[in-house]
Structure formats: C-alpha cells, structure tokens
Write a protein that holds these residues in place. Structure first.
Motif, mmCIF file in Angstrom:
data_model
loop_
_atom_site.group_PDB
_atom_site.id
_atom_site.type_symbol
_atom_site.label_atom_id
_atom_site.label_comp_id
_atom_site.label_asym_id
_atom_site.label_seq_id
_atom_site.Cartn_x
_atom_site.Cartn_y
_atom_site.Cartn_z
ATOM 1 N N LYS A 5 0.818 -1.222 0.000
ATOM 2 C CA LYS A 5 0.000 0.000 0.000
ATOM 3 C C LYS A 5 0.848 1.267 0.000
ATOM 4 N N ASP A 34 10.665 -5.414 3.024
ATOM 5 C CA ASP A 34 9.725 -6.463 2.591
ATOM 6 C C ASP A 34 8.947 -5.980 1.369
ATOM 7 N N SER A 87 4.259 -17.886 2.723
ATOM 8 C CA SER A 87 3.513 -16.882 3.466
ATOM 9 C C SER A 87 2.058 -17.333 3.508
ATOM 10 N N SER A 124 1.292 -7.160 9.173
ATOM 11 C CA SER A 124 0.222 -6.329 9.768
ATOM 12 C C SER A 124 0.372 -6.223 11.297
ATOM 13 N N LEU A 169 0.741 -3.767 13.188
ATOM 14 C CA LEU A 169 0.078 -2.618 13.817
ATOM 15 C C LEU A 169 -1.427 -2.642 13.559
ATOM 16 N N SER A 183 -2.778 -3.013 10.449
ATOM 17 C CA SER A 183 -3.046 -2.676 9.042
ATOM 18 C C SER A 183 -4.192 -1.684 8.867
ATOM 19 N N LYS A 232 4.686 -1.242 8.192
ATOM 20 C CA LYS A 232 4.728 -0.381 6.996
ATOM 21 C C LYS A 232 4.517 1.071 7.406
ATOM 22 N N SER A 233 5.306 1.950 6.830
ATOM 23 C CA SER A 233 5.002 3.377 6.967
ATOM 24 C C SER A 233 5.613 4.130 5.793
ATOM 25 N N GLN A 283 10.408 6.267 14.280
ATOM 26 C CA GLN A 283 9.812 5.815 15.553
ATOM 27 C C GLN A 283 9.724 4.285 15.604
#
Ligand SMILES: NC(=O)c1ccc[n+]([C@@H]2O[C@H](COP(=O)([O-])OP(=O)(O)OC[C@H]3O[C@@H](n4cnc5c(N)ncnc54)[C@H](OP(=O)(O)O)[C@@H]3O)[C@@H](O)[C@H]2O)c1
Length: 319
Positions: free
Chosen positions: A21, A43, A158, A207, A209, A211, A261-262, A270
C-alpha cells in the motif's frame, strides 16, 4: 538490532520496512528515509505493484554509498498467478528486474492459492487453478531451483497453515525457511508459531500494527483498532513509548521478525526505535491475557469469490 540466523549463518534483521500500500509516488522516499534511519531489511512483493520504485530507491542508495547490497536484506514474493512450475522463475526474474537486483535474500510463495497466469485478482471460479492443476509441491520444486541457482538466497512461504506446511515439507528437498503470517496481540497464532519453531521455520509478523490502511473492501466499520487497544495503550504509557512501538517490541520478544509499513518519516524512525523497547514479564502477561481474537487479512477475497475452489480451511486452522 537482533537477527534471525538461517542454517547457513546468513542473518536477517528482525525489524524491516513493509511496503504493501506504499504508493509508487511515496515508496521511493520511504525506502530512502528507512535506509538513512538504519533499516537494513525491506519487505516487498510483486503484487504490491511498486517494486520498480523500490528498485529505483535501492539503486540510488547503492550509488550514493548509503548502503551496500550485501548489507541489505530484501524479501519478495511470488504472486498467485505464477505458481505453475514453469512460471515460477519468470516471476522472480520480473521482480529482480524491477528491484534492479541480481538476487533476493528471501523469496516467498505469497499465498497457497493459485490463479491463471493472466489473472491478478480473481473475479470468478474460472480465474483459479486448483491444487490438482498447480500442485504446491511443483511450485516448491521450482522455488528450490531458484535457491540452487542463487537468485533467491533463502526460500519460504507466506499465509501457510500447519497442514499446508506439512504438505510442502513431505516432498521438499529444502524445507521452507520462513513463514510470513499475520501476527499481533489479537492474533498470536500460538499453535502455528510453535509448529514453525519446532520445524526450524523462522517467522515474520505481518500487519503488526493492525493494518489500519488496508483497503476498504477488507474492513468493516466495527473492526477493532489494534493501536487503540487499552492494554497496549497502558503499556505504552508506562514505558513512555508509543502503542506502535509496544506492538513491534512484542513481536521481537517472541523471536519473530516484524515488518511495520510506513511512508511517514517520523513513523519510520519511531518504529525502528522499537528495537530498543524492553517489555517486562508483567507487560507480556497482560498482552497474553487480551484474549480478543481478530484477523485483519482473512483471505476471504480468495475464498468467497463465487466458484472459488479454495476454502478458509486451506488458509487457516483454528488457533
Ligand atoms: N504476506 C502477506 O500476505 C502480507 C499481508 C499483509 C502485509 N504484509 C507485509 O507486512 C507489512 C505490514 O503490514 P500492513 O501494511 O498490512 O500493516 P501495518 O504495518 O500493521 O500497519 C500499517 C499502517 O499503520 C500506520 N503506521 C505505521 N507506523 C505507525 C505508527 N508508528 N503509529 C501509528 N500508525 C502507524 C501506517 O500509516 P503510514 O504509512 O501513514 O505511517 C499504515 O496505515 C506490509 O506492508 C507488507 O510488507 C504481507
């Protein structure tokens, strides 16, 4: 930074950057911020449709001397439409060309679900291949060849449950070295984690956090928000860290790699700092007692398409 060590001694940093995303216009900068901050594990996946921009960022980082190829751990994944044994290598070749790399450190079968080669996402039963038409053992055999050729230093899967892992292991020469699955305090998957550890299959938590930016089609208004869970907030307050950092630290405490992911510079920095967050036994007990189970990425987009030959039991066992 802690590492996962493979049987041949290769090391994978426990904390990496997720890229699902991350829009093509954002992911280039996100990768460079991450590498500058100290991430050495990224990843990726063909289906994220951003590997070209990820590759441009790698190329920039290598040519600027920000990081050396051998110091970077790159994972990618074979999409469901390249499971037929004769198509697997071309799946990786496309990824290598997009990422501008000669090899990936880890290559995974993304899902135990097969699609026809011209289909990205299934709309009807005719878009699928069954296990008889594209046996997982054949896909795995082709993955083993990629390892032998050195195009994928390590290979794995996966979204594989215990029975799918057993099926692949029954005919494997090289056992899966990794299983990347959804893991967080609402889905600790103890049974699957124990099985993988017993069979020396390392784990990566996706995922982690919750997602929160997953596509609208994959969420309902009453879905829980993991980052807002009271226990996680309470532990974050106690240690003066953020809820995201508690969730990342929790995975690392379980000896599980984690790939938040960020695309925001502050959050990228962070999240990496979570490697230095120590949870105590009281925190771990409180998290274990949450009890509330929730799967954010439930695979219904494969199993609930009319005419799909796949069932939820092909993906998940009760945990
Ligand atoms: N193998 C598979 O089938 C599979 C499935 C799902 C995911 N994955 C992999 O796992 C990675 C992570 O999973 P995910 O993308 O589903 O979700 P996630 O990492 O659990 O959550 C991502 C969301 O959290 C936000 N976020 C990041 N850091 C934050 C922070 N410190 N505080 C508050 N919010 C924060 C992000 O927003 P911003 O970007 O705006 O910061 C984004 O909205 C993926 O990107 C992908 O690489 C693999």
């Amino acid at each position: 930074m802690r590492h996962i060590t493979f049987a041949n001694g290769d090391k994978m940093p426990m904390l990496g950057l997720g890229t699902w995303k991350s829009a093509p216009g954002e992911v280039y900068q996100a990768i460079l911020w991450a590498l500058e901050a100290g991430y050495r594990h990224i990843d990726c996946a063909a289906v994220y449709q951003n590997e070209k921009e990820v590759g441009e960022a790698f190329n920039k980082a290598f040519s600027d001397g920000l990081v050396k190829r051998e110091d970077l751990f790159v994972t990618s994944k074979l999409w469901n439409n390249a499971h037929e044994e004769h198509l697997v290598e071309s799946g990786l070749d496309k990824t290598l060309s997009d990422l501008q790399l000669d090899y990936v450190d880890l290559y995974l079968i993304h899902w135990p679900v097969s699609l026809k080669s011209d289909v990205m996402f299934p709309k009807g039963g005719e878009d699928y291949l069954t296990y008889e038409q594209a046996p997982l053992s054949g896909t795995w055999k082709a993955m083993e060849k990629l390892k032998e050729a050195g195009k994928a230093r390590h290979i794995g899967v996966s979204n594989f449950n215990i029975s799918k892992l057993q099926e692949v292991m029954a005919s494997a020469v090289v056992r899966p070295e990794m299983n990347q699955i959804e893991l967080h305090p609402y889905l600790p998957q103890e049974k699957l984690v124990t099985f993988c550890k017993e069979h020396e299959i390392a784990l990566t938590a996706y995922s982690p956090l919750g997602s929160s930016d997953r596509p609208k089609a994959r969420r309902r208004d009453d879905d829980p928000v993991l980052l807002e869970a009271a226990v996680i907030q309470e532990i974050a307050k106690k240690h003066q860290v953020t809820a995201a950092q508690v969730l990342i630290a929790w995975a690392i405490h379980r000896d599980i790699a984690v790939i938040p992911k960020s695309v925001s510079k502050d959050r990228i920095i962070q999240n990496l700092a979570a490697k230095d967050v120590t949870l105590d036994s009281e925190d771990l007990k409180k998290i274990a007692a949450i009890g509330h189970q929730f799967r954010f990425i439930d695979g219904s987009f494969f199993t609930e398409v009319p005419g799909s030959p796949y069932a939820q039991s092909d993906l998940w066992e009760e945990s």
